[in-house]
Design a protein around this motif. Structure first.
Motif, PDB file in Angstrom:
ATOM      1  N   LYS A  91      41.146   0.397 -20.618  1.00  9.79           N
ATOM      2  CA  LYS A  91      39.804   0.832 -20.462  1.00  9.79           C
ATOM      3  C   LYS A  91      39.722   2.337 -20.421  1.00  9.79           C
ATOM      4  O   LYS A  91      40.780   3.039 -19.924  1.00  9.79           O
ATOM      5  CB  LYS A  91      39.349   0.444 -19.412  1.00  9.79           C
ATOM      6  N   MET A  92      38.722   2.977 -20.236  1.00 10.40           N
ATOM      7  CA  MET A  92      38.520   4.439 -20.420  1.00 10.40           C
ATOM      8  C   MET A  92      38.815   4.593 -18.965  1.00 10.40           C
ATOM      9  O   MET A  92      39.243   6.014 -18.720  1.00 10.40           O
ATOM     10  CB  MET A  92      37.060   4.808 -20.624  1.00 10.40           C
ATOM     11  N   LYS A  93      38.686   4.103 -17.813  1.00  8.65           N
ATOM     12  CA  LYS A  93      38.803   4.383 -16.601  1.00  8.65           C
ATOM     13  C   LYS A  93      40.202   4.435 -16.203  1.00  8.65           C
ATOM     14  O   LYS A  93      40.942   5.166 -15.345  1.00  8.65           O
ATOM     15  CB  LYS A  93      38.195   3.349 -15.472  1.00  8.65           C
ATOM     16  N   ASP A  94      41.047   4.073 -17.185  1.00  9.85           N
ATOM     17  CA  ASP A  94      42.655   3.661 -16.728  1.00  9.85           C
ATOM     18  C   ASP A  94      43.357   5.273 -17.236  1.00  9.85           C
ATOM     19  O   ASP A  94      44.322   5.435 -16.770  1.00  9.85           O
ATOM     20  CB  ASP A  94      43.232   2.878 -17.793  1.00  9.85           C
ATOM     21  N   SER A  95      42.412   6.188 -17.951  1.00 10.35           N
ATOM     22  CA  SER A  95      42.918   7.440 -18.246  1.00 10.35           C
ATOM     23  C   SER A  95      42.396   8.424 -17.612  1.00 10.35           C
ATOM     24  O   SER A  95      42.629   9.509 -17.932  1.00 10.35           O
ATOM     25  CB  SER A  95      43.081   7.652 -19.833  1.00 10.35           C
ATOM     26  N   TYR A  96      41.361   7.969 -16.897  1.00 12.51           N
ATOM     27  CA  TYR A  96      40.272   9.155 -16.098  1.00 12.51           C
ATOM     28  C   TYR A  96      41.019  10.071 -15.338  1.00 12.51           C
ATOM     29  O   TYR A  96      41.947   9.549 -14.396  1.00 12.51           O
ATOM     30  CB  TYR A  96      39.294   8.657 -15.504  1.00 12.51           C
ATOM     31  N   ILE A  97      41.048  11.454 -15.440  1.00 14.70           N
ATOM     32  CA  ILE A  97      41.754  12.228 -14.521  1.00 14.70           C
ATOM     33  C   ILE A  97      40.592  13.375 -14.112  1.00 14.70           C
ATOM     34  O   ILE A  97      39.995  13.867 -14.983  1.00 14.70           O
ATOM     35  CB  ILE A  97      42.986  12.748 -15.120  1.00 14.70           C
ATOM     36  N   GLU A  98      40.912  14.172 -12.943  1.00 17.00           N
ATOM     37  CA  GLU A  98      40.246  15.268 -12.598  1.00 17.00           C
ATOM     38  C   GLU A  98      41.316  16.242 -12.310  1.00 17.00           C
ATOM     39  O   GLU A  98      42.158  16.030 -11.496  1.00 17.00           O
ATOM     40  CB  GLU A  98      39.285  14.905 -11.353  1.00 17.00           C
ATOM     41  N   PRO A 227      45.285  -0.156 -27.611  1.00 14.49           N
ATOM     42  CA  PRO A 227      43.843  -0.411 -28.153  1.00 14.49           C
ATOM     43  C   PRO A 227      43.147   0.000 -26.844  1.00 14.49           C
ATOM     44  O   PRO A 227      43.261  -0.044 -25.769  1.00 14.49           O
ATOM     45  CB  PRO A 227      43.782  -1.739 -28.438  1.00 14.49           C
ATOM     46  N   LEU A 228      41.702   0.345 -27.114  1.00 13.75           N
ATOM     47  CA  LEU A 228      40.782   0.739 -26.255  1.00 13.75           C
ATOM     48  C   LEU A 228      39.507  -0.151 -26.391  1.00 13.75           C
ATOM     49  O   LEU A 228      38.948  -0.375 -27.416  1.00 13.75           O
ATOM     50  CB  LEU A 228      40.112   2.103 -26.378  1.00 13.75           C
ATOM     51  N   ILE A 229      39.225  -0.726 -25.110  1.00 10.91           N
ATOM     52  CA  ILE A 229      37.690  -1.549 -24.971  1.00 10.91           C
ATOM     53  C   ILE A 229      36.823  -1.020 -24.126  1.00 10.91           C
ATOM     54  O   ILE A 229      37.292  -0.458 -22.806  1.00 10.91           O
ATOM     55  CB  ILE A 229      38.305  -2.904 -24.397  1.00 10.91           C
ATOM     56  N   PRO A 230      35.701  -1.136 -24.304  1.00 13.49           N
ATOM     57  CA  PRO A 230      34.701  -0.469 -23.605  1.00 13.49           C
ATOM     58  C   PRO A 230      34.082  -1.516 -22.541  1.00 13.49           C
ATOM     59  O   PRO A 230      34.293  -2.803 -22.707  1.00 13.49           O
ATOM     60  CB  PRO A 230      33.443  -0.276 -24.661  1.00 13.49           C
ATOM     61  N   ASN A 232      30.837  -1.043 -21.063  1.00 13.29           N
ATOM     62  CA  ASN A 232      29.463  -0.786 -20.927  1.00 13.29           C
ATOM     63  C   ASN A 232      28.748  -0.021 -21.897  1.00 13.29           C
ATOM     64  O   ASN A 232      29.591   0.360 -23.038  1.00 13.29           O
ATOM     65  CB  ASN A 232      29.163  -0.011 -19.565  1.00 13.29           C
ATOM     66  N   PRO A 233      27.505  -0.168 -22.348  1.00  9.89           N
ATOM     67  CA  PRO A 233      26.786   0.554 -23.435  1.00  9.89           C
ATOM     68  C   PRO A 233      27.363   1.971 -23.740  1.00  9.89           C
ATOM     69  O   PRO A 233      27.542   2.500 -24.723  1.00  9.89           O
ATOM     70  CB  PRO A 233      25.430   0.444 -23.339  1.00  9.89           C
ATOM     71  N   GLU A 234      27.425   2.831 -22.504  1.00 10.03           N
ATOM     72  CA  GLU A 234      27.875   3.989 -22.833  1.00 10.03           C
ATOM     73  C   GLU A 234      29.262   4.271 -23.279  1.00 10.03           C
ATOM     74  O   GLU A 234      29.601   5.210 -24.084  1.00 10.03           O
ATOM     75  CB  GLU A 234      27.713   4.928 -21.339  1.00 10.03           C
ATOM     76  N   GLU A 235      30.261   3.554 -22.716  1.00 11.73           N
ATOM     77  CA  GLU A 235      31.485   3.484 -23.402  1.00 11.73           C
ATOM     78  C   GLU A 235      31.478   3.135 -24.993  1.00 11.73           C
ATOM     79  O   GLU A 235      32.270   3.703 -25.725  1.00 11.73           O
ATOM     80  CB  GLU A 235      32.412   2.656 -22.562  1.00 11.73           C
ATOM     81  N   GLU A 236      30.795   2.169 -25.172  1.00 15.08           N
ATOM     82  CA  GLU A 236      30.539   1.703 -26.583  1.00 15.08           C
ATOM     83  C   GLU A 236      29.949   2.767 -27.311  1.00 15.08           C
ATOM     84  O   GLU A 236      30.335   2.924 -28.593  1.00 15.08           O
ATOM     85  CB  GLU A 236      29.563   0.457 -26.787  1.00 15.08           C
ATOM     86  N   ALA A 237      29.005   3.562 -26.887  1.00 12.82           N
ATOM     87  CA  ALA A 237      28.478   4.730 -27.612  1.00 12.82           C
ATOM     88  C   ALA A 237      29.834   5.882 -27.886  1.00 12.82           C
ATOM     89  O   ALA A 237      29.692   6.362 -29.133  1.00 12.82           O
ATOM     90  CB  ALA A 237      27.393   5.365 -26.983  1.00 12.82           C
ATOM     91  N   LEU A 238      30.541   6.191 -26.825  1.00 14.48           N
ATOM     92  CA  LEU A 238      31.611   7.081 -27.083  1.00 14.48           C
ATOM     93  C   LEU A 238      32.645   6.514 -28.177  1.00 14.48           C
ATOM     94  O   LEU A 238      33.107   7.340 -29.083  1.00 14.48           O
ATOM     95  CB  LEU A 238      32.340   7.033 -25.785  1.00 14.48           C
ATOM     96  N   ILE A 239      32.818   5.262 -28.153  1.00 14.35           N
ATOM     97  CA  ILE A 239      33.695   4.732 -29.326  1.00 14.35           C
ATOM     98  C   ILE A 239      33.003   5.087 -30.777  1.00 14.35           C
ATOM     99  O   ILE A 239      33.760   5.305 -31.578  1.00 14.35           O
ATOM    100  CB  ILE A 239      34.146   3.216 -28.972  1.00 14.35           C
ATOM    101  N   ARG A 240      31.735   4.583 -30.636  1.00 18.88           N
ATOM    102  CA  ARG A 240      31.035   4.956 -32.031  1.00 18.88           C
ATOM    103  C   ARG A 240      31.113   6.309 -32.528  1.00 18.88           C
ATOM    104  O   ARG A 240      31.358   6.639 -33.770  1.00 18.88           O
ATOM    105  CB  ARG A 240      29.787   4.309 -32.051  1.00 18.88           C
ATOM    106  N   GLN A 241      30.768   7.411 -31.384  1.00 21.21           N
ATOM    107  CA  GLN A 241      30.882   8.558 -31.791  1.00 21.21           C
ATOM    108  C   GLN A 241      32.311   9.195 -32.149  1.00 21.21           C
ATOM    109  O   GLN A 241      32.593  10.105 -32.958  1.00 21.21           O
ATOM    110  CB  GLN A 241      30.492   9.563 -30.491  1.00 21.21           C
ATOM    111  N   GLY A 242      33.381   8.524 -31.627  1.00 17.75           N
ATOM    112  CA  GLY A 242      34.648   8.778 -31.968  1.00 17.75           C
ATOM    113  C   GLY A 242      34.985   8.317 -33.499  1.00 17.75           C
ATOM    114  O   GLY A 242      35.580   9.113 -34.160  1.00 17.75           O
TER     115      GLY A 242
END
Length: 449
Positions: A91-98, A227-230, A232-242
């Motif tokens: 998931k996207m949160k698995d790679s999130y870093i600040e 592989p990456l799975i979304p 929520n809709p925001e993450e689905e939009a990011l994958i489409r944008q990719g």
């Protein structure tokens, strides 16, 4: 050397594990545009980030031991997946870093990022973005059962870096965030954002998209990534944008002037520029003069040479891509400054393709040139090539594209030759692809070299 602080989330089973899906949080986070986490995160300095990268791949901290370290990585080849289906989805949160760059709270760190005009060195920011992008991808692909990663993850492309504010102050803390936003079979798109503290909140100043590729343990061939799975809709939009970004890059490459002739409008542009440089006193195609407030493109060049020492190596004992970007940017900034006659600030960095690695010990030749101007915008192209100490053969490694904005209107540039005409059109294409409406940027602090 103290650089910044990395914020990441931990759990008992592994090194990194975030709390929830990436989504907009409170009203304050919406203003920032940050994808927030529920759980509290710990912090370490970014010099520990580089150390963590070395630990992940088993790289040596001493140059004299680098051959032995790379030999040990050959044993990791058996841990590579035979297909993407064999890898668990992430998931996207698995790679999130600040990453926190505490310029305001650590004056000793500020020196490294400070310009003589009391602004922030954008070249240093490029180095930090490159390191962050690599670590983000290792978090996406991490295997808790293996101490060292069998993957060699390298930067393939800087797709776009857009400045959204002129607000980089050397006296205020900076925060960078990043996460994987799209995945192919062997490649990953990383979205990164940068914020600076103003008052009691972080405000957005930069948006970046990098593309990283996974190679095998010896960095000789491609390797599959999770592989990456979304969620929520925001993450689905990011994958489409990719996916759209991938298609745009393919289309842009297919229409390259190195492959295709200019279109009709571009041909007319070049012909009109040619006619405008003909001497009206003669009836000859050979007699050329410059129109008012214009310069020949060939007169805008600057060049530099660097020796690639072991100190600038990455975790795979090639020259660090962030170092190459910094050197190219600083030469590009100097070119824009010299050409425009005033201090420029960066607006956009785009389409930096890492065509081949740069070996330690190489001679790095950089050639910078203004290739397009409009009003007070300056489009600069920096060509990078290397030669070994034993060979006189030069090989292109990168082409960098930078868009600057000058404090005053700049001259037009005119090509003399067909080759320069193609450089002009290529620069125009990159300028027209700019996504940030620069005229709306705040003028708090200019971003310089």
């Amino acid at each position: 050397m103290r650089r910044a602080a990395l914020r990441f989330c931990t759990v008992s089973k592994g090194l990194f594990n975030p709390g929830r899906g990436l989504a907009q949080g409170s009203q304050g986070s919406k203003k920032q545009g940050v994808l927030q986490m529920h759980e509290a995160c710990s912090s370490i300095h970014v010099n520990h980030v580089r150390e963590k990268l070395r630990e992940i791949v088993g790289a040596s901290t001493n140059w004299r031991d680098h051959v032995k370290a790379m030999e040990e990585r050959k044993l990791l080849h058996s841990f590579l997946a035979m297909s993407q289906k064999a890898l668990p989805p992430r998931k996207m949160k698995d790679s999130y870093i600040e990453v926190l760059l505490p310029l305001g709270s650590e004056p000793e760190l500020r020196e490294k990022y400070l310009t003589v005009q009391n602004t922030v060195r954008f070249g240093r920011i490029l180095e930090d973005l490159d390191s962050l992008g690599v670590l983000v991808c290792y978090m996406h692909t991490r295997n808790p059962s293996v101490k060292m990663s069998p993957l060699s993850i390298v930067t393939a492309l800087v797709d776009k870096i857009d400045m959204c504010k002129r607000s980089l102050s050397p006296e205020q803390d900076i925060k960078l965030t990043g996460h994987v936003s799209w995945v192919g079979m062997t490649s990953m798109e990383v979205k990164m954002k940068m914020y600076q503290l103003h008052g009691d909140e972080f405000c957005p100043v930069l948006d970046a998209t990098f593309v990283m590729v996974a190679r095998d343990s010896e960095n000789k061939g491609p390797a599959f990534v999770n592989p990456l799975i979304p969620e929520n809709p925001e993450e689905e939009a990011l994958i489409r944008q990719g996916e759209l970004n991938k298609g745009r890059r393919i289309a842009f490459s297919s229409a390259s002037l190195l492959k295709m002739a200019p279109n009709a409008e571009e041909r007319n542009t070049i012909h009109d520029m040619f006619l405008n440089t003909l001497d009206p006193k003669t009836i000859s195609f050979q007699s050329r003069i410059l129109p008012p407030k214009a310069v020949w493109m060939e007169s805008t060049k600057l060049k530099s040479l660097d020796i690639c020492h072991p100190q600038e190596r990455n975790i795979f004992n090639r020259i660090f891509g962030g170092f190459l970007m910094r050197k190219a940017y600083e030469l590009g900034w100097a070119t824009a400054c010299s050409f425009g006659g005033s201090r420029p600030f960066v607006v956009t960095v785009d389409d930096i393709m890492f065509q081949r690695p740069v070996e330690v010990g190489s001679l790095l030749f950089l050639s910078s040139q203004v290739c397009f101007t409009q009003n007070n915008y300056i489009q600069v192209r920096v060509h990078s090539e290397v030669a070994s100490l034993e060979s006189h053969e030069h090989m292109t490694t990168n082409v960098f594209h930078f868009t600057f904005m000058s404090e005053k209107e700049v001259p037009l540039v005119f090509p003399r030759t067909y080759g320069e005409s193609m450089l002009y059109l290529d620069g125009q294409r990159h300028f027209n692809s700019m996504t940030i409406p620069v005229v709306t940027l705040k003028k708090d602090y200019p971003v310089e070299s």
